[in-house]
Design a protein around this motif. Structure first.
Motif, PDB file in Angstrom:
ATOM      1  N   PRO A  58       0.808  -1.227   0.000  1.00  0.00           N
ATOM      2  CA  PRO A  58       0.000   0.000   0.000  1.00  0.00           C
ATOM      3  C   PRO A  58       0.842   1.278   0.000  1.00  0.00           C
ATOM      4  O   PRO A  58       0.419   2.295  -0.558  1.00  0.00           O
ATOM      5  N   ILE A  59       2.038   1.222   0.578  1.00  0.00           N
ATOM      6  CA  ILE A  59       2.930   2.389   0.533  1.00  0.00           C
ATOM      7  C   ILE A  59       3.367   2.640  -0.906  1.00  0.00           C
ATOM      8  O   ILE A  59       3.392   3.790  -1.367  1.00  0.00           O
ATOM      9  N   ILE A  60       3.688   1.570  -1.616  1.00  0.00           N
ATOM     10  CA  ILE A  60       4.062   1.713  -3.026  1.00  0.00           C
ATOM     11  C   ILE A  60       2.875   2.271  -3.821  1.00  0.00           C
ATOM     12  O   ILE A  60       3.034   3.176  -4.645  1.00  0.00           O
ATOM     13  N   ALA A  61       1.691   1.751  -3.560  1.00  0.00           N
ATOM     14  CA  ALA A  61       0.488   2.236  -4.250  1.00  0.00           C
ATOM     15  C   ALA A  61       0.261   3.717  -3.957  1.00  0.00           C
ATOM     16  O   ALA A  61      -0.035   4.501  -4.865  1.00  0.00           O
ATOM     17  N   ASP A  62       0.421   4.105  -2.703  1.00  0.00           N
ATOM     18  CA  ASP A  62       0.256   5.522  -2.342  1.00  0.00           C
ATOM     19  C   ASP A  62       1.321   6.388  -3.002  1.00  0.00           C
ATOM     20  O   ASP A  62       1.032   7.508  -3.447  1.00  0.00           O
ATOM     21  N   ALA A  63       2.544   5.889  -3.084  1.00  0.00           N
ATOM     22  CA  ALA A  63       3.605   6.659  -3.742  1.00  0.00           C
ATOM     23  C   ALA A  63       3.257   6.904  -5.213  1.00  0.00           C
ATOM     24  O   ALA A  63       3.432   8.018  -5.722  1.00  0.00           O
ATOM     25  N   TYR A  64       2.748   5.875  -5.899  1.00  0.00           N
ATOM     26  CA  TYR A  64       2.320   6.068  -7.289  1.00  0.00           C
ATOM     27  C   TYR A  64       1.152   7.049  -7.378  1.00  0.00           C
ATOM     28  O   TYR A  64       1.127   7.919  -8.257  1.00  0.00           O
ATOM     29  N   ALA A  65       0.186   6.915  -6.480  1.00  0.00           N
ATOM     30  CA  ALA A  65      -0.986   7.798  -6.508  1.00  0.00           C
ATOM     31  C   ALA A  65      -0.586   9.250  -6.238  1.00  0.00           C
ATOM     32  O   ALA A  65      -1.060  10.166  -6.923  1.00  0.00           O
ATOM     33  N   VAL A  66       0.281   9.463  -5.258  1.00  0.00           N
ATOM     34  CA  VAL A  66       0.714  10.832  -4.947  1.00  0.00           C
ATOM     35  C   VAL A  66       1.661  11.341  -6.029  1.00  0.00           C
ATOM     36  O   VAL A  66       1.661  12.532  -6.336  1.00  0.00           O
ATOM     37  N   TYR A  67       2.432  10.453  -6.621  1.00  0.00           N
ATOM     38  CA  TYR A  67       3.259  10.845  -7.774  1.00  0.00           C
ATOM     39  C   TYR A  67       2.369  11.435  -8.869  1.00  0.00           C
ATOM     40  O   TYR A  67       2.617  12.531  -9.365  1.00  0.00           O
ATOM     41  N   LEU A  68       1.310  10.699  -9.240  1.00  0.00           N
ATOM     42  CA  LEU A  68       0.442  11.172 -10.315  1.00  0.00           C
ATOM     43  C   LEU A  68      -0.291  12.454  -9.918  1.00  0.00           C
ATOM     44  O   LEU A  68      -0.431  13.371 -10.734  1.00  0.00           O
ATOM     45  N   LYS A  69      -0.721  12.539  -8.667  1.00  0.00           N
ATOM     46  CA  LYS A  69      -1.382  13.768  -8.205  1.00  0.00           C
ATOM     47  C   LYS A  69      -0.413  14.946  -8.251  1.00  0.00           C
ATOM     48  O   LYS A  69      -0.779  16.048  -8.668  1.00  0.00           O
ATOM     49  N   THR A  70       0.829  14.706  -7.853  1.00  0.00           N
ATOM     50  CA  THR A  70       1.835  15.768  -7.871  1.00  0.00           C
ATOM     51  C   THR A  70       2.096  16.222  -9.300  1.00  0.00           C
ATOM     52  O   THR A  70       2.215  17.420  -9.568  1.00  0.00           O
ATOM     53  N   LYS A  71       2.177  15.268 -10.243  1.00  0.00           N
ATOM     54  CA  LYS A  71       2.355  15.637 -11.646  1.00  0.00           C
ATOM     55  C   LYS A  71       1.114  16.371 -12.171  1.00  0.00           C
ATOM     56  O   LYS A  71       1.242  17.335 -12.930  1.00  0.00           O
ATOM     57  N   ASN A  72      -0.066  15.934 -11.767  1.00  0.00           N
ATOM     58  CA  ASN A  72      -1.300  16.620 -12.137  1.00  0.00           C
ATOM     59  C   ASN A  72      -1.221  18.091 -11.703  1.00  0.00           C
ATOM     60  O   ASN A  72      -1.491  18.999 -12.494  1.00  0.00           O
ATOM     61  N   PHE A  73      -0.842  18.305 -10.449  1.00  0.00           N
ATOM     62  CA  PHE A  73      -0.740  19.677  -9.943  1.00  0.00           C
ATOM     63  C   PHE A  73       0.382  20.432 -10.660  1.00  0.00           C
ATOM     64  O   PHE A  73       0.240  21.624 -10.963  1.00  0.00           O
ATOM     65  N   HIS A  74       1.464  19.777 -10.961  1.00  0.00           N
ATOM     66  CA  HIS A  74       2.583  20.366 -11.717  1.00  0.00           C
ATOM     67  C   HIS A  74       2.099  20.847 -13.095  1.00  0.00           C
ATOM     68  O   HIS A  74       2.439  21.939 -13.528  1.00  0.00           O
ATOM     69  N   TRP A  75       1.292  20.028 -13.755  1.00  0.00           N
ATOM     70  CA  TRP A  75       0.813  20.360 -15.094  1.00  0.00           C
ATOM     71  C   TRP A  75      -0.297  21.411 -15.086  1.00  0.00           C
ATOM     72  O   TRP A  75      -0.484  22.130 -16.069  1.00  0.00           O
ATOM     73  N   HIS A  76      -1.093  21.465 -14.027  1.00  0.00           N
ATOM     74  CA  HIS A  76      -2.280  22.316 -14.011  1.00  0.00           C
ATOM     75  C   HIS A  76      -2.175  23.479 -13.038  1.00  0.00           C
ATOM     76  O   HIS A  76      -3.183  24.031 -12.615  1.00  0.00           O
ATOM     77  N   LEU A  77      -0.971  23.869 -12.737  1.00  0.00           N
ATOM     78  CA  LEU A  77      -0.707  24.953 -11.808  1.00  0.00           C
ATOM     79  C   LEU A  77      -0.884  26.301 -12.484  1.00  0.00           C
ATOM     80  O   LEU A  77      -0.570  26.466 -13.662  1.00  0.00           O
ATOM     81  N   SER A  78      -1.387  27.254 -11.725  1.00  0.00           N
ATOM     82  CA  SER A  78      -1.540  28.615 -12.232  1.00  0.00           C
ATOM     83  C   SER A  78      -1.372  29.573 -11.063  1.00  0.00           C
ATOM     84  O   SER A  78      -1.718  29.246  -9.927  1.00  0.00           O
ATOM     85  N   GLY A  79      -0.840  30.742 -11.329  1.00  0.00           N
ATOM     86  CA  GLY A  79      -0.759  31.745 -10.272  1.00  0.00           C
ATOM     87  C   GLY A  79       0.619  32.367 -10.144  1.00  0.00           C
ATOM     88  O   GLY A  79       1.550  32.046 -10.881  1.00  0.00           O
ATOM     89  N   SER A  80       0.734  33.251  -9.168  1.00  0.00           N
ATOM     90  CA  SER A  80       1.949  34.053  -9.003  1.00  0.00           C
ATOM     91  C   SER A  80       3.174  33.227  -8.603  1.00  0.00           C
ATOM     92  O   SER A  80       4.297  33.654  -8.837  1.00  0.00           O
ATOM     93  N   HIS A  81       2.984  32.075  -8.007  1.00  0.00           N
ATOM     94  CA  HIS A  81       4.112  31.229  -7.595  1.00  0.00           C
ATOM     95  C   HIS A  81       4.346  30.080  -8.581  1.00  0.00           C
ATOM     96  O   HIS A  81       4.962  29.074  -8.219  1.00  0.00           O
ATOM     97  N   PHE A  82       3.872  30.270  -9.813  1.00  0.00           N
ATOM     98  CA  PHE A  82       3.907  29.190 -10.794  1.00  0.00           C
ATOM     99  C   PHE A  82       5.285  28.526 -10.889  1.00  0.00           C
ATOM    100  O   PHE A  82       5.412  27.323 -10.746  1.00  0.00           O
ATOM    101  N   ARG A  83       6.302  29.313 -11.152  1.00  0.00           N
ATOM    102  CA  ARG A  83       7.630  28.731 -11.385  1.00  0.00           C
ATOM    103  C   ARG A  83       8.126  27.950 -10.165  1.00  0.00           C
ATOM    104  O   ARG A  83       8.587  26.819 -10.295  1.00  0.00           O
ATOM    105  N   ASP A  84       8.047  28.543  -9.001  1.00  0.00           N
ATOM    106  CA  ASP A  84       8.533  27.878  -7.780  1.00  0.00           C
ATOM    107  C   ASP A  84       7.778  26.583  -7.511  1.00  0.00           C
ATOM    108  O   ASP A  84       8.385  25.546  -7.233  1.00  0.00           O
TER     109      ASP A  84
END
Length: 179
Positions: free
Chosen positions: A38-64
């Protein structure tokens, strides 16, 4: 008879072709597999969520935030192979598919069309806190089974997870202080 010769070699309930020999007790191996997958599964799930947020980020702190999310996604993905290989070294089996991941993951997916940057930070922080807690519990399971190699790996990964939490926390604090 040497000490090694007197040890009973046992494995988890893997198919015969995948039963890597170990001197750990079968019930301990099974508990470790049930804690680590389940830790491996969570790592994959949070990996994809993090990439989702990376791709769909907007705002003044975009680059950081864009760079932070990319760095953290790489770290999450990087944790999966060593954990899965530990499971296999013990004679267990690990994840096979996206549906297997979704069946084992404990963190929630985020399919929203838009998430505010501060909410992204907070959600990823909570997800990483959940992973850290699961890792600590798995560490105890590994120690109980005398699997010190997996315990040691988890110690390194807990530290990496706590670093992610720290960075997300500090970034969220900065986001609140700019309002």
């Amino acid at each position: 008879m040497t000490q090694n010769d007197s040890r009973k070699t046992v494995t988890s309930s893997a198919p015969d072709a995948l039963k890597t020999p170990t001197d750990l007790k079968a019930d301990g191996v099974q508990k470790i597999v049930e804690a680590i997958n389940p830790i491996i599964a969570d790592a994959y799930a949070v990996y994809l969520k993090t990439k989702n947020f990376h791709w769909h980020l907007s705002g003044s702190h975009f680059r950081d935030y864009h760079l932070l999310f990319d760095e953290q996604a790489e770290q999450l993905l990087g944790s999966t192979d060593p954990l899965a290989e530990r499971v296999r070294k013990l004679g267990g089996t690990t994840l096979r598919s996206v549906s297997h991941i979704s069946g084992l993951q404990t963190v929630q997916d985020n399919n929203a069309d838009f998430v505010a940057p501060l909410d992204m930070l907070r959600e990823l922080m909570a997800d990483n806190q959940s992973i850290a807690a699961s890792m600590r519990a798995a560490h105890e399971t590994c120690d109980d089974a005398r699997d010190y190699a997996t315990s040691s790996l988890l110690e390194v990964l807990i530290d990496e997870t706590e670093r992610r939490i720290w960075f997300l926390f500090e970034a969220a604090q900065g986001g609140e202080n700019t309002k």
